[in-house]
Design a protein around this motif. Structure first.
Motif, short mmCIF file in Angstrom:
data_model
loop_
_atom_site.label_atom_id
_atom_site.label_comp_id
_atom_site.label_asym_id
_atom_site.label_seq_id
_atom_site.Cartn_x
_atom_site.Cartn_y
_atom_site.Cartn_z
N VAL A 57 20.47 -11.65 -14.87
CA VAL A 57 20.53 -13.01 -14.32
C VAL A 57 19.65 -13.10 -13.08
O VAL A 57 18.87 -14.05 -12.91
CB VAL A 57 21.98 -13.42 -13.99
N LEU A 58 19.73 -12.10 -12.21
CA LEU A 58 18.93 -12.08 -10.99
C LEU A 58 17.44 -12.08 -11.31
O LEU A 58 16.66 -12.86 -10.75
CB LEU A 58 19.28 -10.86 -10.14
N ILE A 59 17.03 -11.25 -12.27
CA ILE A 59 15.62 -11.17 -12.64
C ILE A 59 15.14 -12.48 -13.26
O ILE A 59 14.06 -12.97 -12.95
CB ILE A 59 15.37 -9.95 -13.55
N VAL A 73 8.72 -9.31 -8.03
CA VAL A 73 10.14 -9.04 -8.27
C VAL A 73 10.41 -7.54 -8.17
O VAL A 73 11.41 -7.11 -7.58
CB VAL A 73 10.60 -9.60 -9.63
N ALA A 74 9.50 -6.75 -8.71
CA ALA A 74 9.66 -5.30 -8.64
C ALA A 74 9.68 -4.83 -7.18
O ALA A 74 10.51 -3.99 -6.80
CB ALA A 74 8.53 -4.61 -9.40
N ARG A 75 8.80 -5.38 -6.38
CA ARG A 75 8.79 -5.01 -4.95
C ARG A 75 10.08 -5.47 -4.27
O ARG A 75 10.65 -4.72 -3.47
CB ARG A 75 7.58 -5.62 -4.25
N LEU A 120 0.83 -1.21 0.00
CA LEU A 120 0.00 0.00 0.00
C LEU A 120 0.86 1.26 0.00
O LEU A 120 0.50 2.27 -0.61
CB LEU A 120 -0.92 -0.02 1.22
N LYS A 121 2.01 1.18 0.62
CA LYS A 121 2.92 2.33 0.65
C LYS A 121 3.54 2.62 -0.72
O LYS A 121 4.07 3.70 -0.95
CB LYS A 121 4.03 2.11 1.68
N THR A 122 3.44 1.66 -1.65
CA THR A 122 3.99 1.89 -2.99
C THR A 122 3.03 2.67 -3.88
O THR A 122 3.40 3.08 -4.98
CB THR A 122 4.34 0.57 -3.71
N TYR A 123 1.79 2.86 -3.42
CA TYR A 123 0.81 3.60 -4.22
C TYR A 123 1.29 5.03 -4.45
O TYR A 123 1.68 5.72 -3.52
CB TYR A 123 -0.56 3.60 -3.54
N ASP A 124 1.25 5.46 -5.70
CA ASP A 124 1.67 6.81 -6.08
C ASP A 124 0.50 7.52 -6.76
O ASP A 124 0.16 7.21 -7.90
CB ASP A 124 2.87 6.73 -7.03
N PRO A 125 -0.13 8.48 -6.07
CA PRO A 125 -1.30 9.16 -6.65
C PRO A 125 -0.97 9.94 -7.93
O PRO A 125 -1.88 10.24 -8.71
CB PRO A 125 -1.77 10.10 -5.53
N ALA A 126 0.29 10.23 -8.16
CA ALA A 126 0.66 10.94 -9.39
C ALA A 126 0.57 10.03 -10.61
O ALA A 126 0.45 10.51 -11.74
CB ALA A 126 2.08 11.51 -9.26
N ALA A 145 7.72 -2.02 -11.99
CA ALA A 145 7.46 -3.28 -12.68
C ALA A 145 7.91 -3.21 -14.14
O ALA A 145 8.37 -4.20 -14.70
CB ALA A 145 5.97 -3.63 -12.59
N GLN A 146 7.78 -2.04 -14.76
CA GLN A 146 8.20 -1.90 -16.15
C GLN A 146 9.70 -2.11 -16.30
O GLN A 146 10.17 -2.63 -17.32
CB GLN A 146 7.78 -0.54 -16.72
N THR A 147 10.47 -1.76 -15.29
CA THR A 147 11.92 -2.00 -15.32
C THR A 147 12.20 -3.51 -15.36
O THR A 147 13.08 -3.96 -16.10
CB THR A 147 12.59 -1.37 -14.07
N ILE A 148 11.42 -4.27 -14.59
CA ILE A 148 11.58 -5.72 -14.58
C ILE A 148 11.23 -6.28 -15.95
O ILE A 148 11.96 -7.09 -16.52
CB ILE A 148 10.69 -6.37 -13.49
N ARG A 149 10.11 -5.82 -16.52
CA ARG A 149 9.69 -6.32 -17.85
C ARG A 149 10.74 -5.98 -18.91
O ARG A 149 11.07 -6.81 -19.76
CB ARG A 149 8.34 -5.70 -18.24
N SER A 150 11.26 -4.77 -18.88
CA SER A 150 12.25 -4.33 -19.86
C SER A 150 13.55 -5.13 -19.72
O SER A 150 14.12 -5.59 -20.72
CB SER A 150 12.52 -2.84 -19.67
#
Length: 185
Positions: free
Chosen positions: A134-136, A150-152, A68-74, A158-163
């Motif tokens: 390798v880690l991802i 994984v992103a958490r 819940l703390k990861t929520y970004d209203p922006a 999450a997009q960094t993980i996908r990329s």
């Protein structure tokens, strides 16, 4: 009943019980609807829908409200963000759900084919991928974690993980395509 957008997120993430109760009342209809819609294709019963919806709330408050703390209203409104979280949790719930199994003694040996199904783990040449790639890949494939998890874990988007995942697969495909003599015409 309070509106979702009127919930004091700071009080919520600090563990205020009244705020949590108001949040649950406001969020439950949305979360239940998203979970129900997500699980429709799985043809599950109402108990599974309610269990998956409960998993959403558990995940939101677990580890001192870490998710819940990861929520970004922006980036998105709270209802939109909760919908994404609810959908992800519902899918994770179904992945964890145990399927009915048959005792191994009741299965004819010919159907087991244990040795035929053994797949050797892919050996990635040293230096082909970055340490992060390798880690991802280990998190996604060896530990079977989803992208959001994984992103958490890595404290990135999450997009960094996908990329990073995509770039690693491109490198692997290019490397093994060059190495495969069957591809040469």
């Amino acid at each position: 009943m309070a509106e979702l957008n009127q919930i004091d997120l700071q009080a919520l993430t600090k563990g205020d019980k009244r705020t949590w109760d108001a949040f649950v009342l406001a969020a439950a209809p949305l979360i239940n609807a998203v979970v129900r819609r997500t699980l429709t294709s799985y043809r599950v019963g109402e108990d599974d829908v309610m269990d998956a919806a409960q998993d959403v709330f558990v995940r939101l408050c677990a580890q001192d409200f870490r998710l819940l703390k990861t929520y970004d209203p922006a980036r998105a409104g709270l209802p939109t963000w909760l919908s994404v979280v609810a959908r992800s949790c519902a899918i994770d719930h179904m992945r964890r759900r145990r399927q009915a199994t048959e005792p191994i003694d009741d299965v004819p040996e010919a159907f087991l084919g244990v040795e035929d199904r053994h797949v050797e783990k892919l050996k990635i040449p040293e230096g082909l991928l970055t340490a992060r790639q390798v880690l991802i890949l280990r998190y996604l494939y060896d530990e079977e974690r989803d992208v959001m998890e994984v992103a958490r874990l890595l404290s990135v988007d999450a997009q960094t993980i996908r990329s990073t995942h995509h770039k690693a697969l491109l490198r692997l495909r290019a490397h093994f395509r060059e190495e495969d003599p069957g591809d040469r015409g």
